[in-house]
Design a protein around this motif. Structure first.
Motif, PDB file in Angstrom:
ATOM      1  N   ALA A   1      41.367 -50.423  61.604  1.00 11.43           N
ATOM      2  CA  ALA A   1      40.593 -49.531  62.464  1.00 11.43           C
ATOM      3  C   ALA A   1      41.489 -48.950  63.549  1.00 11.43           C
ATOM      4  CB  ALA A   1      39.414 -50.282  63.064  1.00 11.43           C
ATOM      5  N   ARG A   2      42.393 -49.723  64.062  1.00  8.03           N
ATOM      6  CA  ARG A   2      43.289 -49.230  65.104  1.00  8.03           C
ATOM      7  C   ARG A   2      44.147 -48.087  64.563  1.00  8.03           C
ATOM      8  NH1 ARG A   2      48.092 -52.349  68.250  1.00  8.03           N
ATOM      9  NH2 ARG A   2      48.396 -50.773  69.840  1.00  8.03           N
ATOM     10  N   GLY A   3      44.682 -48.242  63.377  1.00  8.22           N
ATOM     11  CA  GLY A   3      45.486 -47.183  62.767  1.00  8.22           C
ATOM     12  C   GLY A   3      44.668 -45.934  62.514  1.00  8.22           C
ATOM     13  N   ALA A   4      43.429 -46.088  62.073  1.00  8.52           N
ATOM     14  CA  ALA A   4      42.568 -44.938  61.809  1.00  8.52           C
ATOM     15  C   ALA A   4      42.279 -44.164  63.089  1.00  8.52           C
ATOM     16  CB  ALA A   4      41.268 -45.398  61.156  1.00  8.52           C
ATOM     17  N   ARG A   5      42.183 -44.861  64.220  1.00  7.58           N
ATOM     18  CA  ARG A   5      41.933 -44.187  65.501  1.00  7.58           C
ATOM     19  C   ARG A   5      43.131 -43.354  65.957  1.00  7.58           C
ATOM     20  NH1 ARG A   5      39.640 -49.305  67.145  1.00  7.58           N
ATOM     21  NH2 ARG A   5      41.557 -49.669  68.271  1.00  7.58           N
ATOM     22  N   LEU A   6      44.299 -43.591  65.382  1.00  4.03           N
ATOM     23  CA  LEU A   6      45.503 -42.864  65.784  1.00  4.03           C
ATOM     24  C   LEU A   6      45.688 -41.544  65.034  1.00  4.03           C
ATOM     25  CD1 LEU A   6      47.957 -45.883  66.072  1.00  4.03           C
ATOM     26  CD2 LEU A   6      46.805 -44.658  67.924  1.00  4.03           C
ATOM     27  N   VAL A   7      44.862 -41.298  64.026  1.00  9.13           N
ATOM     28  CA  VAL A   7      44.968 -40.046  63.258  1.00  9.13           C
ATOM     29  C   VAL A   7      44.800 -38.869  64.222  1.00  9.13           C
ATOM     30  CG1 VAL A   7      43.905 -38.631  61.459  1.00  9.13           C
ATOM     31  CG2 VAL A   7      44.233 -41.086  61.102  1.00  9.13           C
TER      32      VAL A   7
ATOM     33  N   VAL B   1      50.144 -37.177  68.209  1.00  8.38           N
ATOM     34  CA  VAL B   1      51.494 -36.660  68.026  1.00  8.38           C
ATOM     35  C   VAL B   1      52.456 -37.622  68.706  1.00  8.38           C
ATOM     36  CG1 VAL B   1      53.071 -34.759  68.552  1.00  8.38           C
ATOM     37  CG2 VAL B   1      50.714 -34.274  67.894  1.00  8.38           C
ATOM     38  N   ALA B   2      53.545 -37.924  68.030  1.00  9.59           N
ATOM     39  CA  ALA B   2      54.566 -38.828  68.560  1.00  9.59           C
ATOM     40  C   ALA B   2      55.936 -38.316  68.146  1.00  9.59           C
ATOM     41  CB  ALA B   2      54.354 -40.244  68.020  1.00  9.59           C
ATOM     42  N   ILE B   3      56.959 -38.903  68.729  1.00 10.29           N
ATOM     43  CA  ILE B   3      58.339 -38.571  68.390  1.00 10.29           C
ATOM     44  C   ILE B   3      58.914 -39.727  67.589  1.00 10.29           C
ATOM     45  CG2 ILE B   3      60.636 -38.138  69.337  1.00 10.29           C
ATOM     46  CD1 ILE B   3      59.229 -36.772  71.697  1.00 10.29           C
ATOM     47  N   LEU B   4      59.600 -39.399  66.498  1.00 12.35           N
ATOM     48  CA  LEU B   4      60.195 -40.458  65.670  1.00 12.35           C
ATOM     49  C   LEU B   4      61.207 -41.249  66.483  1.00 12.35           C
ATOM     50  CD1 LEU B   4      60.851 -38.745  62.230  1.00 12.35           C
ATOM     51  CD2 LEU B   4      59.274 -40.612  62.711  1.00 12.35           C
ATOM     52  N   ASP B   5      60.972 -42.542  66.560  1.00 12.97           N
ATOM     53  CA  ASP B   5      61.889 -43.455  67.243  1.00 12.97           C
ATOM     54  C   ASP B   5      63.078 -43.761  66.334  1.00 12.97           C
ATOM     55  OD1 ASP B   5      62.237 -45.187  69.638  1.00 12.97           O
ATOM     56  OD2 ASP B   5      62.181 -46.798  68.124  1.00 12.97           O
ATOM     57  N   LYS B   6      62.786 -43.949  65.058  1.00 13.70           N
ATOM     58  CA  LYS B   6      63.802 -44.161  64.018  1.00 13.70           C
ATOM     59  C   LYS B   6      63.588 -43.095  62.958  1.00 13.70           C
ATOM     60  CE  LYS B   6      64.874 -48.595  65.228  1.00 13.70           C
ATOM     61  NZ  LYS B   6      66.046 -49.308  65.342  1.00 13.70           N
ATOM     62  N   PRO B   7      64.647 -42.578  62.365  1.00 11.24           N
ATOM     63  CA  PRO B   7      64.462 -41.523  61.358  1.00 11.24           C
ATOM     64  C   PRO B   7      63.673 -42.023  60.157  1.00 11.24           C
ATOM     65  CG  PRO B   7      66.687 -42.396  61.254  1.00 11.24           C
ATOM     66  CD  PRO B   7      66.033 -43.012  62.458  1.00 11.24           C
TER      67      PRO B   7
ATOM     68  N   GLY C   1      61.602 -42.291  52.868  1.00 14.90           N
ATOM     69  CA  GLY C   1      60.167 -42.280  53.054  1.00 14.90           C
ATOM     70  C   GLY C   1      59.619 -43.174  54.142  1.00 14.90           C
ATOM     71  N   ARG C   2      60.482 -43.943  54.847  1.00  7.81           N
ATOM     72  CA  ARG C   2      59.998 -44.889  55.864  1.00  7.81           C
ATOM     73  C   ARG C   2      60.757 -44.738  57.170  1.00  7.81           C
ATOM     74  NH1 ARG C   2      57.102 -49.634  54.078  1.00  7.81           N
ATOM     75  NH2 ARG C   2      56.494 -49.262  51.929  1.00  7.81           N
ATOM     76  N   GLY C   3      60.017 -44.859  58.275  1.00 12.84           N
ATOM     77  CA  GLY C   3      60.619 -44.779  59.595  1.00 12.84           C
ATOM     78  C   GLY C   3      59.733 -45.477  60.611  1.00 12.84           C
ATOM     79  N   ARG C   4      59.929 -45.151  61.905  1.00  7.55           N
ATOM     80  CA  ARG C   4      59.139 -45.779  62.975  1.00  7.55           C
ATOM     81  C   ARG C   4      58.862 -44.777  64.091  1.00  7.55           C
ATOM     82  NH1 ARG C   4      58.054 -51.011  62.500  1.00  7.55           N
ATOM     83  NH2 ARG C   4      59.418 -52.264  61.256  1.00  7.55           N
ATOM     84  N   ILE C   5      57.665 -44.909  64.667  1.00  9.17           N
ATOM     85  CA  ILE C   5      57.328 -44.161  65.869  1.00  9.17           C
ATOM     86  C   ILE C   5      56.862 -45.151  66.925  1.00  9.17           C
ATOM     87  CG2 ILE C   5      56.688 -41.989  64.731  1.00  9.17           C
ATOM     88  CD1 ILE C   5      53.738 -42.786  65.098  1.00  9.17           C
ATOM     89  N   ARG C   6      56.895 -44.704  68.171  1.00 10.72           N
ATOM     90  CA  ARG C   6      56.350 -45.497  69.266  1.00 10.72           C
ATOM     91  C   ARG C   6      55.140 -44.748  69.817  1.00 10.72           C
ATOM     92  NH1 ARG C   6      58.184 -49.559  72.266  1.00 10.72           N
ATOM     93  NH2 ARG C   6      60.285 -49.334  71.430  1.00 10.72           N
ATOM     94  N   LEU C   7      54.018 -45.439  69.838  1.00  6.55           N
ATOM     95  CA  LEU C   7      52.804 -44.914  70.459  1.00  6.55           C
ATOM     96  C   LEU C   7      52.403 -45.920  71.526  1.00  6.55           C
ATOM     97  CD1 LEU C   7      50.766 -43.595  67.412  1.00  6.55           C
ATOM     98  CD2 LEU C   7      51.624 -42.247  69.315  1.00  6.55           C
ATOM     99  N   GLY C   8      52.456 -45.500  72.772  1.00  6.00           N
ATOM    100  CA  GLY C   8      52.210 -46.432  73.867  1.00  6.00           C
ATOM    101  C   GLY C   8      53.322 -47.462  73.894  1.00  6.00           C
ATOM    102  N   ASP C   9      52.964 -48.722  73.876  1.00  7.41           N
ATOM    103  CA  ASP C   9      53.971 -49.784  73.890  1.00  7.41           C
ATOM    104  C   ASP C   9      54.151 -50.440  72.523  1.00  7.41           C
ATOM    105  OD1 ASP C   9      51.558 -51.091  73.752  1.00  7.41           O
ATOM    106  OD2 ASP C   9      51.967 -52.494  75.376  1.00  7.41           O
ATOM    107  N   THR C  10      53.660 -49.775  71.470  1.00  2.00           N
ATOM    108  CA  THR C  10      53.705 -50.349  70.126  1.00  2.00           C
ATOM    109  C   THR C  10      54.572 -49.504  69.195  1.00  2.00           C
ATOM    110  OG1 THR C  10      51.454 -51.174  70.428  1.00  2.00           O
ATOM    111  CG2 THR C  10      52.288 -51.107  68.170  1.00  2.00           C
ATOM    112  N   LEU C  11      55.451 -50.170  68.447  1.00  2.00           N
ATOM    113  CA  LEU C  11      56.208 -49.502  67.387  1.00  2.00           C
ATOM    114  C   LEU C  11      55.386 -49.596  66.108  1.00  2.00           C
ATOM    115  CD1 LEU C  11      59.929 -50.653  67.757  1.00  2.00           C
ATOM    116  CD2 LEU C  11      59.059 -48.331  67.825  1.00  2.00           C
TER     117      LEU C  11
END
Length: 64
Positions: free
Chosen positions: A3-9, A12-18, A22-32
């Motif tokens: 449910a938490r992931g669905a609420r993030l749809v 907009v974020a900036i890629l923290d890792k490229p 097909g896989r990378g990481r973003i930071r939203l708030g204090d969570t990667l």
């Protein structure tokens, strides 16, 4: 977490890792978050378009 992931749809974020292979990481708030999408360099603005469990599916923000 699903449910938490669905609420993030739509967020907009900036890629923290490229996104490579097909896989990378973003930071939203204090969570990667693990993300999947087209390969993009770190620093690219992406929009969360869906979630699959704890993985967010993203696309370039300017393409949405």
């Amino acid at each position: 977490l699903n449910a938490r992931g669905a609420r993030l749809v739509g967020q907009v974020a900036i890629l923290d890792k490229p996104i490579t292979a097909g896989r990378g990481r973003i930071r939203l708030g204090d969570t990667l978050w693990a993300v999947e999408g087209a390969d993009l360099p770190a620093g690219t603005r992406v929009r969360v378009v869906a979630s699959r469990g704890a993985i967010l599916l993203v696309a370039p923000a300017d393409a949405c």
